[in-house]
Design a protein around this motif. Structure first.
Motif, PDB file in Angstrom:
ATOM      1  N   PHE A 363       0.804  -1.216   0.000  1.00  0.00           N
ATOM      2  CA  PHE A 363       0.000   0.000   0.000  1.00  0.00           C
ATOM      3  C   PHE A 363       0.841   1.272   0.000  1.00  0.00           C
ATOM      4  O   PHE A 363       0.305   2.367   0.169  1.00  0.00           O
ATOM      5  N   GLY A 364       2.146   1.143  -0.208  1.00  0.00           N
ATOM      6  CA  GLY A 364       2.970   2.332  -0.363  1.00  0.00           C
ATOM      7  C   GLY A 364       3.429   2.966   0.926  1.00  0.00           C
ATOM      8  O   GLY A 364       3.738   4.161   0.945  1.00  0.00           O
ATOM      9  N   ASP A 387      -4.090   9.879  -1.349  1.00  0.00           N
ATOM     10  CA  ASP A 387      -4.978   9.028  -0.552  1.00  0.00           C
ATOM     11  C   ASP A 387      -4.226   8.309   0.555  1.00  0.00           C
ATOM     12  O   ASP A 387      -4.562   7.173   0.899  1.00  0.00           O
ATOM     13  N   ASP A 388      -3.212   8.944   1.147  1.00  0.00           N
ATOM     14  CA  ASP A 388      -2.417   8.279   2.185  1.00  0.00           C
ATOM     15  C   ASP A 388      -3.252   7.810   3.372  1.00  0.00           C
ATOM     16  O   ASP A 388      -3.035   6.699   3.876  1.00  0.00           O
ATOM     17  N   PRO A 389      -4.216   8.598   3.897  1.00  0.00           N
ATOM     18  CA  PRO A 389      -5.030   8.080   5.012  1.00  0.00           C
ATOM     19  C   PRO A 389      -5.797   6.818   4.640  1.00  0.00           C
ATOM     20  O   PRO A 389      -5.877   5.862   5.436  1.00  0.00           O
ATOM     21  N   GLU A 390      -6.354   6.780   3.430  1.00  0.00           N
ATOM     22  CA  GLU A 390      -7.071   5.583   3.003  1.00  0.00           C
ATOM     23  C   GLU A 390      -6.128   4.394   2.865  1.00  0.00           C
ATOM     24  O   GLU A 390      -6.458   3.267   3.241  1.00  0.00           O
ATOM     25  N   ARG A 394      -6.515   0.838   4.868  1.00  0.00           N
ATOM     26  CA  ARG A 394      -6.569  -0.438   4.152  1.00  0.00           C
ATOM     27  C   ARG A 394      -5.438  -1.365   4.592  1.00  0.00           C
ATOM     28  O   ARG A 394      -5.626  -2.581   4.721  1.00  0.00           O
ATOM     29  N   ALA A 395      -4.258  -0.796   4.794  1.00  0.00           N
ATOM     30  CA  ALA A 395      -3.148  -1.616   5.278  1.00  0.00           C
ATOM     31  C   ALA A 395      -3.453  -2.170   6.669  1.00  0.00           C
ATOM     32  O   ALA A 395      -3.151  -3.336   6.970  1.00  0.00           O
ATOM     33  N   ALA A 396      -4.054  -1.339   7.530  1.00  0.00           N
ATOM     34  CA  ALA A 396      -4.410  -1.804   8.878  1.00  0.00           C
ATOM     35  C   ALA A 396      -5.400  -2.962   8.815  1.00  0.00           C
ATOM     36  O   ALA A 396      -5.262  -3.966   9.531  1.00  0.00           O
ATOM     37  N   ARG A 397      -6.411  -2.845   7.958  1.00  0.00           N
ATOM     38  CA  ARG A 397      -7.389  -3.935   7.831  1.00  0.00           C
ATOM     39  C   ARG A 397      -6.731  -5.207   7.295  1.00  0.00           C
ATOM     40  O   ARG A 397      -7.025  -6.318   7.738  1.00  0.00           O
ATOM     41  N   GLY A 489     -10.070  -9.512   5.485  1.00  0.00           N
ATOM     42  CA  GLY A 489      -9.387  -9.102   4.262  1.00  0.00           C
ATOM     43  C   GLY A 489      -9.500  -7.615   4.041  1.00  0.00           C
ATOM     44  O   GLY A 489     -10.315  -6.925   4.644  1.00  0.00           O
ATOM     45  N   PRO A 490      -8.661  -7.078   3.162  1.00  0.00           N
ATOM     46  CA  PRO A 490      -8.659  -5.642   2.909  1.00  0.00           C
ATOM     47  C   PRO A 490      -9.892  -5.205   2.139  1.00  0.00           C
ATOM     48  O   PRO A 490     -10.521  -5.986   1.426  1.00  0.00           O
ATOM     49  N   LEU A 491     -10.249  -3.967   2.312  1.00  0.00           N
ATOM     50  CA  LEU A 491     -11.356  -3.419   1.546  1.00  0.00           C
ATOM     51  C   LEU A 491     -11.019  -3.420   0.072  1.00  0.00           C
ATOM     52  O   LEU A 491      -9.878  -3.141  -0.303  1.00  0.00           O
ATOM     53  N   PRO A 492     -11.937  -3.734  -0.817  1.00  0.00           N
ATOM     54  CA  PRO A 492     -11.643  -3.669  -2.248  1.00  0.00           C
ATOM     55  C   PRO A 492     -11.465  -2.228  -2.681  1.00  0.00           C
ATOM     56  O   PRO A 492     -12.091  -1.320  -2.147  1.00  0.00           O
ATOM     57  N   TRP A 493     -10.580  -2.034  -3.661  1.00  0.00           N
ATOM     58  CA  TRP A 493     -10.378  -0.693  -4.174  1.00  0.00           C
ATOM     59  C   TRP A 493     -11.535  -0.327  -5.108  1.00  0.00           C
ATOM     60  O   TRP A 493     -11.939  -1.094  -5.966  1.00  0.00           O
TER      61      TRP A 493
END
Length: 929
Positions: A363-364, A387-390, A394-397, A489-493
């Motif tokens: 996720f960068g 979109d760094d906060p998003e 997503r990385a946390a999830r 799992g991570p949220l879908p983009w």
């Protein structure tokens, strides 16, 4: 049975060679082996075997060759050649082909290379290179057409050799390498990375004169053959050799066979150097470290210009500080040792560290040094994204989901994310990541972490708004955190939907696209259109309007900002058809080259029913492999009516300066800013002229300011301490664009914001940045090429003058400088203006006004008084020189400062609910936020 392609074609069964037929049979088998597991059409085989004109019996000759190949294959079913419409499919274990084994060893060697494990990297790369017995399919290539697949294989061999040389240089084997490297350089005289490695080996071997001769020979080759000069890294290496820079030598005490320190890391599969990374981020966007740079060997690297001896080429260190918005993700672990042995605990913690590192990279984010039981991941440094906060959420999830599935139950994990301003300090402007971070964001994240339940995630309200989380903070949470709902799992983009309503001011661009579609329909040939434009200029909206009016099929594929596959946009385009899901999954499962070939065949089949339009959005995020495929589509697609429209930001031009050059049926369309009368239609009220100037003709900017005026902005506004407020989404968008620049160019851009909007020249920027005028002029010219600056007519002195192209770009870049550094730069600018002729004394007005604005309330009065006296002295000097207009301006500014009017607030500022300004002598000056 084993198949050998890396040299003359050989088939070996039970230790004995299998006899093959004539050149046609050998060529058909070789081409099928290059595309093993993929259906190869008869037409592709015919084009691969014969130049024009094709023999009239070509199809029959291919059928006879296929029959001969089938007779040569074993009857036990381990290798089969099947007839599959529209051609043939060769089924076999890929491990039986030496080209596949070569790629496997190459990938493992590069993984060791990235980990700086030089000994295993060199060993595996040597094993891969040893599989080559000569040019690939050497007994076939003279009798057939040129196959791009063989060119790719040969380039992979050369790159593997360069990787191997670089790893062995780190092991101190320069004496053993010189002969082999010299021979290869004679064969490939224009490869800059190879020549850089040879120069370094010769220098370390005490052969300085020969090292400089290699550089001179390369320069002659590039100038005579291409009209180019060697790149800046090689020029810097030549200078360091001439200066006998000690950092070029091996680290002291290093013996052959021992690692010598950091080496340039290879680019991540797929971006931004982007040259090879998306797969470079989306190498451009996905790295967990700094944007890649080029080493003296011409290689992308994690540490800029860092040499095998552990030093760095170039000038002495120049510290850099920048203030940016960032998101900090903290992961805290708690081990219940009673439920596991120490070895089990260690293995589990290692597993957790690996999970965090993998998700951060995906996720960068960048993993920072672990503090006790807390593992921090930083999003926004060294490169920020809009979109760094998003990304952080997503990385946390994703981390939570993987921990729940794979990590032992005795390990408790809590996660928190906070977003805010961070001040980063780099020891040198070539450092890949900041050495020190300061700000309240890590402390906010720690407070959230203290109130996160086991297995839970807490985020701050700013992060929640930016990531689109709508949950409210619990009333009993003293940290004010927002919980992130459980999920697996991570949220879908999901891409941001296009703006509603028709595009404004794009009629001409729509007509061009429609005209090109008409040409495609008439000529029955594919055409590639690249639509370039800065963020928010309206590329997606233009595509939506164009696609809505297109007759026939339209496929739309989007490049995800992170965590995507190499050819995701191509698969996404196929999936946009109601019946395309299965084909999309097939393309995603296939290897890269095979997947691209399958996609082209599918597109050609669709176009047989009528003109086809394909829209590929955000191509600047794509990796090198996808960019190569898209750029060559008009050459590789069959003669079918297909219009490919790719949208991208200017970063694509930075990565591919010759994008589309020399290709047939390629067009580039650049979207310009809108005129003010069309921008007014996007604003909710009669627009103030200052606001129109800030918007700069960008529709996205106008819409964000309109939302801010209506009070819908959420994370509303911020800007420079002395500048205009900037809505939060725009600040993130523009900061991400600034971060596409190398750190030295970012620093020069911020230094340039010290000067007024009317313009500046290299001499002045050099004076405030402690650079030479020549170095500054080169950086300003680079910024102009990248559309950050615009050249103005020469000033009164006749020197070239620049201005920052976009007012909001200037505001955001200026806000990234710490206040103390801004004050220091204005003082240096004042000293520089003092050396100019008296008729330019009015240049002092801008700097003295901002000195008063930037100083704290306790010091603003003294600063205003000093500015008053200095401007009166400048007035007398200008009047004595006959520059009466400059003298009058200095006098008016001196009186304004004496009365406390440092700078009037814009008439529209009240719309953003700005807090009351602090005052000097009863009049507003500025508010420090």
């Amino acid at each position: 049975m084993r198949f050998s392609l890396l040299g003359p074609l050989e088939v070996v069964r039970e230790g004995r060679p299998v006899p093959l037929g004539g050149v046609n049979q050998r060529a058909v088998l070789g081409y099928l082996l290059l595309h093993a597991g993929t259906v190869v059409s008869t037409g592709d085989l015919i084009r691969a075997l014969w130049h024009d004109p094709v023999p009239p019996t070509a199809r029959k000759m291919v059928q006879n060759a296929v029959a001969g190949v089938r007779r040569a294959l074993p009857a036990d079913g381990s290798c089969t050649l099947e007839t599959a419409s529209p051609g043939y499919l060769l089924r076999l274990d890929p491990g039986l082909i030496d080209a596949t084994r070569f790629r496997t060893l190459l990938e493992r060697g590069r993984a060791d290379f990235r980990a700086q494990a030089w000994e295993p990297a060199a060993r595996r790369l040597r094993e891969a290179i040893a599989l080559w017995r000569g040019p690939a399919l050497a007994d076939v290539i003279e009798s057939v057409t040129a196959w791009p697949e063989l060119t790719v294989l040969e380039e992979a061999r050369l790159a593997a050799l360069e990787d191997c040389f670089e790893a062995e240089l780190a092991l101190g084997r320069h004496h053993e390498l010189i002969g082999e490297m010299t021979s290869l350089a004679d064969e490939e005289p224009a490869r800059e990375r190879l020549c850089g490695l040879l120069m370094l080996a010769l220098y370390r071997g005490g052969r300085q004169r020969e090292a400089l001769a290699v550089y001179q020979e390369l320069r002659h080759v590039l100038r005579d053959g291409f009209g180019l000069d060697p790149g800046p890294e090689l020029r810097r290496m030549e200078r360091d050799i001439l200066n006998q820079d000690p950092r070029l030598a091996l680290a002291r005490g290093t013996a052959p066979g021992r690692a010598t320190g950091p080496l340039p890391e290879p680019a991540a599969p797929g971006a931004a150097g982007a040259e090879s990374t998306a797969g470079a981020e989306s190498a451009a966007d996905r790295p967990a470290t700094a944007p890649p740079s080029r080493t003296p060997c011409g290689r992308t690297a994690d540490a800029r210009d860092r040499l095998p001896g552990g030093g760095r080429a170039g000038d002495a260190g120049r510290p850099v500080s920048e203030r940016k918005r960032a998101s900090v993700l903290l992961v805290r672990t708690r081990v219940d040792a009673a439920h596991g042995s120490s070895e089990c605990v260690d293995e589990t913690l290692d597993d957790l560290a690996r999970i965090i590192a993998e998700e951060a990279r995906r996720f960068g984010g960048a993993v920072r040094e672990t503090l006790g039981s807390v593992r921090p991941v930083l999003f926004g440094f060294p490169r920020s994204h809009e979109d760094d906060p998003e990304r952080a959420v997503r990385a946390a999830r994703a981390i939570r989901a993987r921990v729940a599935d794979r990590v032992a139950a005795f390990l408790g994990v809590r996660i928190a994310v906070a977003t805010g301003d961070v001040l980063a300090t780099y020891r040198d402007e070539h450092d890949p990541s900041p050495a020190q971070l300061a700000g309240t964001v890590p402390h906010s994240a720690e407070r959230l972490l203290a109130h996160a339940p086991p297995g839970g995630i807490r985020v701050c309200p700013v992060t929640a708004r930016a990531a689109g989380l709508h949950a409210a903070a619990p009333e009993d949470d003293p940290a004010g955190g927002v919980p992130v709902a459980p999920g697996h799992g991570p949220l879908p983009w999901t891409p941001v939907p296009a703006h509603s309503g028709p595009p404004v001011g794009r009629d001409r661009d729509l007509e061009i696209l429609r005209g090109l579609l008409g040409d495609v329909r008439r000529r029955q040939r594919p055409h590639l259109v690249t639509v370039l434009g800065e963020p928010g200029i309206g590329k997606s909206r233009l595509m939506a309007e164009f696609a809505a009016d297109v007759p026939g099929s339209v496929l739309v594929g989007r490049t995800p900002p992170y965590a995507g596959g190499v050819f995701d946009p191509l698969a996404d385009a196929v999936r946009s058809r109601p019946d395309g899901a299965e084909t999309a999954r097939l393309i995603e499962r296939l290897p890269a080259e095979a997947g691209a070939a399958a996609w082209r065949r599918h597109v050609a089949d669709l176009a047989l029913d009528g003109p086809l339009t394909i829209v590929l959005e955000d191509l600047h995020r794509a990796g090198t492999a996808l960019l190569d495929q898209v750029e060559d589509l008009t050459e590789q697609l069959a003669r079918v009516p297909v219009l490919i429209v790719a949208t991208a930001r200017p970063e694509l031009r930075q990565r591919r300066t010759r994008w589309g050059c020399g290709k047939r049926d390629v067009t580039t369309l650049t979207l310009d800013p809108l005129p003010d009368d069309e921008v007014r239609a996007l604003l909710p009220r009669p627009a103030d002229p200052v606001l129109l100037t800030l918007v700069g003709g960008n529709p996205r900017h106008a819409e964000e300011y309109a939302r801010a005026v209506r009070g819908d902005a959420g994370d509303a506004s911020d800007g420079a301490y002395d500048g205009a407020p900037v809505p939060g989404p725009l600040r993130a968008l523009i900061a991400a664009r600034i971060d596409t620049l190398p750190l030295p160019e970012r620093a020069v851009l911020r230094d340039a914001t010290t000067f007024p909007e009317s313009g500046f020249r290299a001499e002045g920027v050099a004076a405030v940045s402690a650079r030479t005028t020549e170095e500054t002029a080169e950086a300003l010219h680079a910024l102009e090429r990248k559309d950050f600056l615009v050249r103005r007519p020469p000033d009164r002195s006749g020197a070239p003058e620049y201005a920052i192209r976009q007012p909001l770009l200037r505001e955001v870049a200026h806000a990234q400088l710490p206040r103390s550094q801004r004050i220091a730069r204005h003082r240096r600018a004042i000293d520089w203006v003092g050396t100019l002729p008296a008729d330019q004394a009015d240049l002092l007005v801008h700097h003295y006004r901002l000195l008063v604005v930037l100083n704290s309330p306790d010091l603003a009065h003294d600063a205003a008084r000093q500015a008053h006296h200095a401007l009166l002295a400048a007035e007398r000097r200008a009047a004595a020189a006959g520059a009466h207009e400059a003298a009058a301006r200095c006098r008016r500014a001196a009186h304004d400062l004496r009365r406390g009017r440092a700078r009037g607030a814009p008439s529209w500022a009240a719309a953003f609910h700005l807090p009351p300004s602090r005052r000097v002598d009863g009049s507003p000056v500025a508010t420090y936020r």
